[in-house]
Enzyme design. Structure first.
Site, PDB file in Angstrom:
ATOM      1  N   LYS A  66     -69.892 -20.801 -71.193  1.00  0.00           N
ATOM      2  CA  LYS A  66     -68.618 -20.776 -71.919  1.00  0.00           C
ATOM      3  C   LYS A  66     -67.800 -22.071 -71.729  1.00  0.00           C
ATOM      4  O   LYS A  66     -67.141 -22.526 -72.658  1.00  0.00           O
ATOM      5  CB  LYS A  66     -67.784 -19.563 -71.499  1.00  0.00           C
ATOM      6  CG  LYS A  66     -68.379 -18.239 -71.987  1.00  0.00           C
ATOM      7  CD  LYS A  66     -67.516 -17.051 -71.589  1.00  0.00           C
ATOM      8  CE  LYS A  66     -68.164 -15.756 -72.042  1.00  0.00           C
ATOM      9  NZ  LYS A  66     -67.352 -14.576 -71.709  1.00  0.00           N
ATOM     10  N   ASN A  87     -65.872 -18.479 -76.146  1.00  0.00           N
ATOM     11  CA  ASN A  87     -66.929 -17.476 -76.306  1.00  0.00           C
ATOM     12  C   ASN A  87     -67.385 -17.397 -77.761  1.00  0.00           C
ATOM     13  O   ASN A  87     -68.249 -16.597 -78.098  1.00  0.00           O
ATOM     14  CB  ASN A  87     -66.516 -16.103 -75.763  1.00  0.00           C
ATOM     15  CG  ASN A  87     -65.778 -15.260 -76.768  1.00  0.00           C
ATOM     16  OD1 ASN A  87     -65.037 -15.781 -77.602  1.00  0.00           O
ATOM     17  ND2 ASN A  87     -65.975 -13.969 -76.714  1.00  0.00           N
ATOM     18  N   ASP A 102     -62.260 -13.102 -75.900  1.00  0.00           N
ATOM     19  CA  ASP A 102     -62.412 -12.069 -74.866  1.00  0.00           C
ATOM     20  C   ASP A 102     -61.078 -11.362 -74.585  1.00  0.00           C
ATOM     21  O   ASP A 102     -61.019 -10.137 -74.507  1.00  0.00           O
ATOM     22  CB  ASP A 102     -62.943 -12.682 -73.559  1.00  0.00           C
ATOM     23  CG  ASP A 102     -64.443 -12.925 -73.609  1.00  0.00           C
ATOM     24  OD1 ASP A 102     -65.129 -12.261 -74.408  1.00  0.00           O
ATOM     25  OD2 ASP A 102     -64.930 -13.777 -72.840  1.00  0.00           O
ATOM     26  N   GLY A 129     -60.806 -15.115 -62.516  1.00  0.00           N
ATOM     27  CA  GLY A 129     -61.905 -15.892 -63.087  1.00  0.00           C
ATOM     28  C   GLY A 129     -61.744 -16.069 -64.587  1.00  0.00           C
ATOM     29  O   GLY A 129     -60.637 -15.937 -65.130  1.00  0.00           O
ATOM     30  N   GLY A 238     -65.814  -1.716 -70.243  1.00  0.00           N
ATOM     31  CA  GLY A 238     -65.583  -2.848 -71.139  1.00  0.00           C
ATOM     32  C   GLY A 238     -66.374  -2.845 -72.434  1.00  0.00           C
ATOM     33  O   GLY A 238     -66.398  -3.872 -73.135  1.00  0.00           O
TER      34      GLY A 238
HETATM   35  P1  NDP Z   1     -65.884 -15.080 -62.834  1.00  0.00           P
HETATM   36  O1  NDP Z   1     -67.136 -15.356 -62.062  1.00  0.00           O
HETATM   37  O2  NDP Z   1     -65.236 -16.153 -63.600  1.00  0.00           O
HETATM   38  O3  NDP Z   1     -64.777 -14.496 -61.817  1.00  0.00           O
HETATM   39  C1  NDP Z   1     -65.126 -13.508 -60.898  1.00  0.00           C
HETATM   40  C2  NDP Z   1     -63.870 -12.959 -60.247  1.00  0.00           C
HETATM   41  O4  NDP Z   1     -64.262 -11.789 -59.515  1.00  0.00           O
HETATM   42  C3  NDP Z   1     -63.185 -13.891 -59.272  1.00  0.00           C
HETATM   43  O5  NDP Z   1     -61.790 -13.760 -59.426  1.00  0.00           O
HETATM   44  C4  NDP Z   1     -63.637 -13.378 -57.904  1.00  0.00           C
HETATM   45  O6  NDP Z   1     -62.672 -13.530 -56.910  1.00  0.00           O
HETATM   46  C5  NDP Z   1     -63.724 -11.895 -58.191  1.00  0.00           C
HETATM   47  N1  NDP Z   1     -64.636 -11.151 -57.307  1.00  0.00           N
HETATM   48  C6  NDP Z   1     -65.983 -11.204 -57.252  1.00  0.00           C
HETATM   49  N2  NDP Z   1     -66.453 -10.328 -56.351  1.00  0.00           N
HETATM   50  C7  NDP Z   1     -65.360  -9.706 -55.791  1.00  0.00           C
HETATM   51  C8  NDP Z   1     -65.193  -8.696 -54.818  1.00  0.00           C
HETATM   52  N3  NDP Z   1     -66.223  -8.144 -54.186  1.00  0.00           N
HETATM   53  N4  NDP Z   1     -63.937  -8.301 -54.523  1.00  0.00           N
HETATM   54  C9  NDP Z   1     -62.868  -8.850 -55.156  1.00  0.00           C
HETATM   55  N5  NDP Z   1     -62.970  -9.818 -56.114  1.00  0.00           N
HETATM   56  C10 NDP Z   1     -64.200 -10.235 -56.421  1.00  0.00           C
HETATM   57  O7  NDP Z   1     -66.255 -13.809 -63.752  1.00  0.00           O
HETATM   58  P2  NDP Z   1     -65.623 -13.439 -65.184  1.00  0.00           P
HETATM   59  O8  NDP Z   1     -64.159 -13.518 -65.075  1.00  0.00           O
HETATM   60  O9  NDP Z   1     -66.322 -14.203 -66.234  1.00  0.00           O
HETATM   61  O10 NDP Z   1     -66.104 -11.922 -65.356  1.00  0.00           O
HETATM   62  C11 NDP Z   1     -65.499 -10.870 -64.605  1.00  0.00           C
HETATM   63  C12 NDP Z   1     -66.089  -9.520 -65.040  1.00  0.00           C
HETATM   64  O11 NDP Z   1     -65.779  -9.281 -66.410  1.00  0.00           O
HETATM   65  C13 NDP Z   1     -67.612  -9.427 -64.941  1.00  0.00           C
HETATM   66  O12 NDP Z   1     -67.920  -8.111 -64.496  1.00  0.00           O
HETATM   67  C14 NDP Z   1     -68.074  -9.604 -66.368  1.00  0.00           C
HETATM   68  O13 NDP Z   1     -69.316  -8.959 -66.614  1.00  0.00           O
HETATM   69  C15 NDP Z   1     -66.945  -8.899 -67.117  1.00  0.00           C
HETATM   70  N6  NDP Z   1     -66.785  -9.343 -68.515  1.00  0.00           N
HETATM   71  C16 NDP Z   1     -66.829  -8.375 -69.491  1.00  0.00           C
HETATM   72  C17 NDP Z   1     -66.668  -8.725 -70.809  1.00  0.00           C
HETATM   73  C18 NDP Z   1     -66.710  -7.650 -71.868  1.00  0.00           C
HETATM   74  O14 NDP Z   1     -66.789  -7.984 -73.059  1.00  0.00           O
HETATM   75  N7  NDP Z   1     -66.621  -6.386 -71.509  1.00  0.00           N
HETATM   76  C19 NDP Z   1     -66.448 -10.121 -71.220  1.00  0.00           C
HETATM   77  C20 NDP Z   1     -66.354 -11.057 -70.112  1.00  0.00           C
HETATM   78  C21 NDP Z   1     -66.530 -10.664 -68.814  1.00  0.00           C
HETATM   79  P3  NDP Z   1     -62.556 -14.846 -55.987  1.00  0.00           P
HETATM   80  O15 NDP Z   1     -61.976 -15.917 -56.872  1.00  0.00           O
HETATM   81  O16 NDP Z   1     -61.618 -14.444 -54.923  1.00  0.00           O
HETATM   82  O17 NDP Z   1     -63.945 -15.159 -55.519  1.00  0.00           O
END
Ligand code: NDP
Length: 272
Positions: A66, A87, A102, A129, A238
């Site tokens: 992305k 996206n 998104d 994220g 989602g």
């Molecule tokens: P990113 O990798 O950009 O961000 C991940 C985030 O999750 C970070 O803020 C990270 O925190 C946090 N994180 C990961 N593991 C943990 C944990 N165990 N406890 C607390 N925080 C955690 O991911 P995206 O933002 O791209 O995606 C996030 C979710 O959204 C995914 O599950 C993805 O599949 C879903 N998604 C769904 C869509 C849909 O159409 N339904 C579209 C886009 C995404 P930290 O910064 O502290 O590490």
């Protein structure tokens, strides 16, 4: 030859986009092809340019491309700029236009499909994220009382707040959420992908009327299970966001907004 579109990502075998766009095309009487392309890490940009050269009109972009898609574009919407990610791409008049649907897809699912308007509500967004970056602008434009972002890595949350600097936006450590109440809680972390739970203090979900999990097709994730245990009336995953962002891209490319309800129902897996 009919108009051609595709989704690109790595891996891509799990994608539902060709099915979703196929159903939209059928229901709205649009003649188009929509394929799936396995992205190659050191060739992504060329793959996009080749698809365009071969007559492609637009693409959906999924992980992990992305940000690179955003950088490749030469026109970027405000939403894409804040998300710093695209996206969806559109190829028109020799240019590459970048969008990020998104966040608006998530908002439409929450407000229209789940009937939970954000106006004057207190919203908790877990994570900082890409998904939260995409959601922030549409969420703040929906007029909530407050949006609170909680993330483990506070530097990331702080960067987001500094970039947006909006009076209704606050950031918080997880432990500082203790004793607070929210109307809508959105798990936009990727914790559920590995069966984990964000470190939420006990009781934070108790007053919420909606708990929304961005991951989909995973049934009752630890976050949704916690929400159910705390008595949250409505749980959602989602899948609706996925279909709504696709509908936004379809409308952007084709000038026709497709119906989403039947497609969401078809893709939904019961949260049990
Ligand atoms: P990113 O990798 O950009 O961000 C991940 C985030 O999750 C970070 O803020 C990270 O925190 C946090 N994180 C990961 N593991 C943990 C944990 N165990 N406890 C607390 N925080 C955690 O991911 P995206 O933002 O791209 O995606 C996030 C979710 O959204 C995914 O599950 C993805 O599949 C879903 N998604 C769904 C869509 C849909 O159409 N339904 C579209 C886009 C995404 P930290 O910064 O502290 O590490």
């Amino acid at each position: 030859m009919s108009d051609s579109y595709a989704v690109i990502g790595r891996p891509i075998s799990h994608t539902k986009s060709p099915m979703i766009h196929g159903l939209f095309a059928q229901a709205s009487g649009q003649a188009l092809e929509y394929g799936a392309i396995e992205g190659v890490l050191d060739d992504f940009e060329n793959q996009v340019l080749r698809f365009r050269r071969d007559g492609g009109l637009g693409m959906n972009i999924t992980a992990p491309f992305k940000v690179r898609a955003f950088e490749l574009a030469d026109r970027r919407s405000e939403r894409a700029q804040l998300a710093r990610a695209a996206n969806a791409l559109k190829f028109e008049e020799g240019r590459i236009f970048a969008e990020n649907f998104d966040g608006i897809g998530l908002l439409r699912d929450i407000e229209d499909n789940l009937a939970e308007p954000l106006r004057n509500r207190r919203v908790l967004l877990l994570g900082a994220g890409g998904a939260v970056r995409g959601a922030l602008l549409p969420f703040l434009q929906a007029g909530p009382r407050e949006v609170v972002i909680a993330n483990r890595d506070m530097a990331k949350a702080l960067t987001l707040r500094n970039e947006l600097d909006h009076p209704r936006l606050r950031i918080s450590r997880y432990e500082e959420l203790e004793g607070q109440a929210f109307d809508i809680v959105v798990n936009a972390t990727s914790a559920s992908l590995t069966g984990e739970l964000p470190p939420l203090p006990a009781g934070v979900l108790g007053e919420a009327s909606l708990a929304y999990e961005l991951a989909y097709g995973k049934g009752l994730t630890p976050f949704l299970r916690m929400a159910r245990e705390q008595g949250v009336a409505r749980l959602a995953d989602g899948v609706g966001m996925l279909v709504e962002q696709a509908a936004e891209a379809f409308a952007w490319w084709r000038g026709v907004r497709p119906e989403t309800r039947a497609v969401i129902d078809r893709l939904s897996i019961p949260l049990e």
